[in-house]
Design a protein around this motif. Structure first.
Motif, short mmCIF file in Angstrom:
data_model
loop_
_atom_site.label_atom_id
_atom_site.label_comp_id
_atom_site.label_asym_id
_atom_site.label_seq_id
_atom_site.Cartn_x
_atom_site.Cartn_y
_atom_site.Cartn_z
N GLY A 62 -19.21 29.59 -18.05
CA GLY A 62 -20.18 29.91 -17.00
C GLY A 62 -20.19 28.90 -15.88
N ARG A 63 -19.55 27.74 -16.11
CA ARG A 63 -19.50 26.71 -15.08
C ARG A 63 -18.06 26.44 -14.63
N LEU A 64 -17.16 26.24 -15.58
CA LEU A 64 -15.74 26.09 -15.29
C LEU A 64 -14.97 26.74 -16.43
N PRO A 65 -14.61 28.02 -16.32
CA PRO A 65 -14.70 28.84 -15.12
C PRO A 65 -16.12 29.32 -14.85
N ARG A 66 -16.46 29.41 -13.59
CA ARG A 66 -17.78 29.91 -13.24
C ARG A 66 -17.85 31.40 -13.55
N ASP A 67 -19.07 31.89 -13.71
CA ASP A 67 -19.27 33.31 -13.98
C ASP A 67 -18.81 34.16 -12.81
N THR A 68 -18.38 35.34 -13.10
CA THR A 68 -18.01 36.29 -12.05
C THR A 68 -18.60 37.65 -12.40
N GLU A 69 -18.97 38.38 -11.37
CA GLU A 69 -19.48 39.73 -11.58
C GLU A 69 -18.36 40.76 -11.63
N ALA A 70 -17.13 40.28 -11.55
CA ALA A 70 -15.98 41.19 -11.57
C ALA A 70 -15.93 41.97 -12.88
N THR A 71 -15.53 43.22 -12.79
CA THR A 71 -15.37 44.06 -13.98
C THR A 71 -13.93 44.54 -14.16
N GLU A 72 -13.18 44.57 -13.08
CA GLU A 72 -11.78 45.00 -13.15
C GLU A 72 -10.95 43.92 -13.84
N PRO A 73 -10.13 44.29 -14.84
CA PRO A 73 -9.32 43.28 -15.55
C PRO A 73 -8.46 42.44 -14.62
N GLU A 74 -7.87 43.08 -13.59
CA GLU A 74 -7.00 42.34 -12.69
C GLU A 74 -7.77 41.29 -11.90
N GLU A 75 -9.00 41.65 -11.48
CA GLU A 75 -9.79 40.70 -10.71
C GLU A 75 -10.27 39.55 -11.60
N ILE A 76 -10.66 39.87 -12.82
CA ILE A 76 -11.08 38.82 -13.75
C ILE A 76 -9.94 37.84 -13.99
N GLU A 77 -8.73 38.37 -14.17
CA GLU A 77 -7.56 37.54 -14.39
C GLU A 77 -7.30 36.64 -13.19
N ALA A 78 -7.37 37.21 -11.99
CA ALA A 78 -7.14 36.42 -10.77
C ALA A 78 -8.19 35.32 -10.63
N HIS A 79 -9.44 35.64 -10.97
CA HIS A 79 -10.53 34.67 -10.91
C HIS A 79 -10.26 33.50 -11.86
N LEU A 80 -9.83 33.82 -13.07
CA LEU A 80 -9.57 32.77 -14.06
C LEU A 80 -8.41 31.89 -13.63
N TYR A 81 -7.39 32.47 -13.02
CA TYR A 81 -6.26 31.68 -12.55
C TYR A 81 -6.71 30.71 -11.46
N GLU A 82 -7.57 31.18 -10.56
CA GLU A 82 -8.06 30.31 -9.49
C GLU A 82 -8.89 29.17 -10.06
N GLN A 83 -9.70 29.45 -11.07
CA GLN A 83 -10.51 28.42 -11.70
C GLN A 83 -9.65 27.40 -12.46
N ARG A 84 -8.56 27.88 -13.03
CA ARG A 84 -7.62 26.96 -13.70
C ARG A 84 -7.04 25.98 -12.68
N ARG A 85 -6.67 26.49 -11.52
CA ARG A 85 -6.13 25.61 -10.48
C ARG A 85 -7.15 24.54 -10.09
N LEU A 86 -8.40 24.94 -10.01
CA LEU A 86 -9.46 24.00 -9.65
C LEU A 86 -9.58 22.90 -10.71
N PHE A 87 -9.54 23.28 -11.98
CA PHE A 87 -9.58 22.33 -13.09
C PHE A 87 -8.37 21.39 -13.02
N PHE A 88 -7.21 21.95 -12.76
CA PHE A 88 -5.97 21.17 -12.67
C PHE A 88 -6.05 20.16 -11.53
N VAL A 89 -6.54 20.60 -10.37
CA VAL A 89 -6.68 19.69 -9.23
C VAL A 89 -7.59 18.52 -9.60
N GLY A 90 -8.70 18.81 -10.27
CA GLY A 90 -9.62 17.75 -10.67
C GLY A 90 -8.97 16.73 -11.58
N CYS A 91 -8.25 17.20 -12.58
CA CYS A 91 -7.63 16.29 -13.55
C CYS A 91 -6.53 15.45 -12.91
#
Length: 710
Positions: A650-679
């Motif tokens: 709910g925080r990293l990855p943050r929650d999303t209101e997306a329901t489409e599998p493709e959008e959820i997947e794209a959201h998670l990939y973007e959040q992974r990049r954010l985590f990677f940048v931080g580390c």
């Protein structure tokens, strides 16, 4: 025969400033001699050091100057200087086990066996830490040698133990002053020297200027991979890719120097150069480094200012400048303006009376699209790809956006965007994307006629195609364009190809990859790569790196609530700073948002640690405190100690209101990049914390071979 290039370790500079002025002058004279030939033994003056194949000592009375020589590179590395009674002790390196065995000085000395990566194996349980007395008494004479202003002498001289120094209030002694004192008290050992970067000494006299305080620092030396890229393919466009910490920005700075020198030799004139950095925080740092780098190429004014031909800025500021010069009157649209404009646009497409039947399919097509998704569509697809009409949008590349759009849905979104943009324009408000489009149109039409001979774009992966197109258009010829990029760090990657950005941005055959990581330890880099491996477009090639530094594996802590999390973070920051002999403000804590960042900064302050939350607009690298900030704000920066906190569902990855599998997947990939940048902001120590009741799904992907759970 050409002279040898002189480089130095930061620890050597700390030694030099302790010398008296006569000895400092003698060192400069010795370096002028060594530039000609550092490896031929000369009586009792120059001798090779026992136990090493490439380390020499130069005798200066009772003092010894120790340096390494790289014959192939014709490079001298200044390592240490001090009284012979003490300086040799730092080089009692146990890397040989027979009197006639000699080792080569180099990065391999910094490598540590497995047992050294697990000091906890040898620590007795319940061991009480012992206070470590300072190795030297801090006196006015000693502090003056270290260029410490007398106003700081009193609080420093009260420090008798190492803990006293590490806990000295920063309003009493600034961190940069404390750092000089720590360097003087704890000279680097030979393996620590091997892990330090090489700084370029352009002129031996620069050491005197540094000791006098008229020179603030030294530039890093390029390695054998980086150096050719400064003058390679000057007729571009060219692209240098590399993983985090590979020196892409350093290469860009040196390339600017090479361009100036080459252009002056060819034409006798200073070329016009636009150098763009990713964030405002990096502009001042780049200007400072370029003043040093260009000092022997150009005649700077008395204040050391760069000539007007060289402009250091961001592309967004450049777009703003172009728009202002056109006479356009506007203000920037903030998030609340954009949200209100979107609601107005949604309302305009709602059928409300007879005759509105044509609006029904439009309203239905966008009904299930969330506001944040639509605003991102406007930013990165419509404005980011410079769509001027519906036909452009129907052809736009939407890869990575998750939700597939039919032609009808694209038409509806375009209608919505048209209303949204008109609503903002009626208030004289521009989004950053619209501003880039406006500036691009001014340049393409010739209304803005200024061009630069060269345009260098650092961190190009985080710019939308329209901004990159603006950079290309601002260059007099495509051959003057130079880019650095790391696709794995992009927070906004939308799967476009460089050639699709602009017809003149063809980097095929003119792309190189940097392989050596100067920022993070091998352990941190290997651990961070685990985060990105599930991402389909993860650039594995860019992550195959050589590492200059080694250290401990990153630690993961499962906390029992926020209070426990803050307690553990404070403890780790203190211990890591103590091990590195750095002030605690060498640490930065990264969080997903201010909602947890502000309370965490307050909790750390209650533990006696100077901590402050800063958002991206407030971020100040020079403020003497532990910086608690967002993952986005830390992009492009680096810190010796990094904590990524609240890595939770709910925080990293943050929650999303997306329901489409493709959008959820794209959201998670973007959040992974954010985590990677931080580390990958971490240089020496990396810590991850989360509440064990709500672990992030990302935690399960972290390989136990690379991460240590406590």
């Amino acid at each position: 025969m050409s002279t040898w290039q002189i480089t130095q370790k930061p620890a050597y500079v700390a030694d030099f400033v302790e010398l008296n002025k006569n000895l400092q002058q003698a060192v400069v004279s010795a370096l002028q001699e060594l530039e000609q030939d550092p490896i031929t033994t000369r009586g009792n003056t120059i001798k090779k050091m026992k136990g090493f194949t490439n380390v020499y000592r130069y005798r200066l009375g009772d003092f010894r100057l120790l340096y390494a020589a790289e014959l192939d590179a014709r490079m001298i590395q200044l390592l240490a200087i001090g009284p012979r009674s003490s300086v040799y002790q730092r080089f009692d390196f146990p890397g040989w086990d027979a009197p006639d065995t000699a080792v080569e000085f180099g990065p391999e000395l910094a490598a540590k066996p497995d047992w050294m990566e697990h000091p906890e194996w040898f620590q007795p349980e319940q061991q009480e830490p012992q206070k470590e007395k300072l190795p030297r008494k801090l006196t006015p004479a000693l502090l003056t040698k270290w260029r410490v202003d007398p106003q700081y002498h009193d609080p420093l001289m009260r420090c008798l133990y190492e803990d006293d120094l590490l806990n000295i209030p920063e309003n009493k002694v600034p961190p940069e002053v404390l750092g000089r004192v720590m360097d003087g008290l704890y000279p680097a050992t030979v393996d620590q020297l091997a892990a330090q970067p090489d700084q370029v000494l352009f002129e031996p006299e620069d050491l005197l200027r540094y000791a006098e305080g008229t020179l603030t620092g030294f530039l890093l030396r390029l390695d054998k991979q980086q150096e050719p890229l400064t003058h390679w393919a000057l007729s571009g466009p060219t692209l240098v890719k590399g993983g985090p910490g590979s020196g892409k920005s350093t290469v860009a700075l040196y390339r600017l120097r090479e361009i100036v020198a080459h252009h002056l030799a060819e034409t006798g004139e200073i070329p016009t150069i636009l150098f763009t950095t990713y964030t405002n925080a990096l502009i001042n740092a780049s200007e400072s480094l370029l003043r040093q780098l260009l000092g022997d190429v150009l005649e700077l004014d008395k204040q050391g200012n760069l000539p007007k031909e060289i402009r250091i800025t961001t592309l967004h500021k450049t777009a703003q400048w172009i728009a202002r010069r056109s006479g356009e009157k506007f203000s920037m649209a903030y998030d609340h303006h954009r949200q209100q404009a979107l609601q107005t646009a949604r309302s305009a497409l709602q059928p409300r009376q007879m005759g509105d039947a044509a609006k029904i399919p439009l309203a239905n097509a966008i009904a299930d699209l969330r506001d944040d998704y639509l605003l991102a569509e406007f930013d990165w697809v419509i404005e980011g790809q410079n769509c001027q009409n519906e036909a452009d949008y129907l052809e736009a590349n939407r890869n990575g956006r998750g939700i597939p759009f039919t032609k009808t849905r694209r038409q509806a979104v375009w209608q919505l965007y048209t209303h949204y943009r008109q609503t903002l324009l009626e208030q004289n408000l521009y989004t950053w994307g619209h501003l880039i489009q406006f500036a691009l149109a001014q340049v393409q039409s010739g209304d803005f006629s200024q061009r630069w001979d060269y345009v260098l774009v650092d961190e190009a992966q985080d710019l939308p195609p329209a901004a990159l197109a603006l950079a290309v258009e601002l260059c007099r010829e495509p051959s003057g364009v130079f880019l650095t990029a790391d696709a794995n760090q992009s927070l906004y990657n939308r799967s476009f190809r460089w050639g699709q950005v602009h017809e003149n941005l063809n980097v095929q055959g003119r792309t190189r990859i940097l392989k050596r990581n100067y920022r993070s330890t091998r352990q941190i880099a290997a651990a961070a790569a685990d985060i990105m491996r599930p991402v389909p477009d993860f650039d594995e090639e860019a992550m195959v790196q050589e590492y200059v530094h080694v250290g401990l594996p990153p630690l993961i802590y499962a906390a029992s609530g926020s209070e426990d999390q803050a307690r553990w973070i404070g403890q780790q920051i203190y211990e890591a700073a103590r091990k590195l002999r750095l002030p605690v403000n060498a640490a930065t804590v990264l969080v997903y948002s201010s909602s947890v960042g502000q309370p965490l900064a307050e909790a750390l302050s209650q533990q006696g640690l100077p901590a402050k939350f800063m958002n991206s607009s407030q971020f100040d690298l020079d403020e003497p405190c532990i910086k608690v900030t967002t993952l986005h704000a830390a992009k492009g920066l680096e810190f010796p100690i990094v904590v990524v906190a609240y890595v939770e569902a709910g925080r990293l990855p943050r929650d999303t209101e997306a329901t489409e599998p493709e959008e959820i997947e794209a959201h998670l990939y973007e959040q992974r990049r954010l985590f990677f940048v931080g580390c990958t902001r971490a240089m020496r120590h990396l810590f991850i914390t989360y509440d064990k009741q709500v672990p992030s799904p990302f935690i399960a992907d972290l390989n136990s071979e690379h991460w240590q759970t406590v």
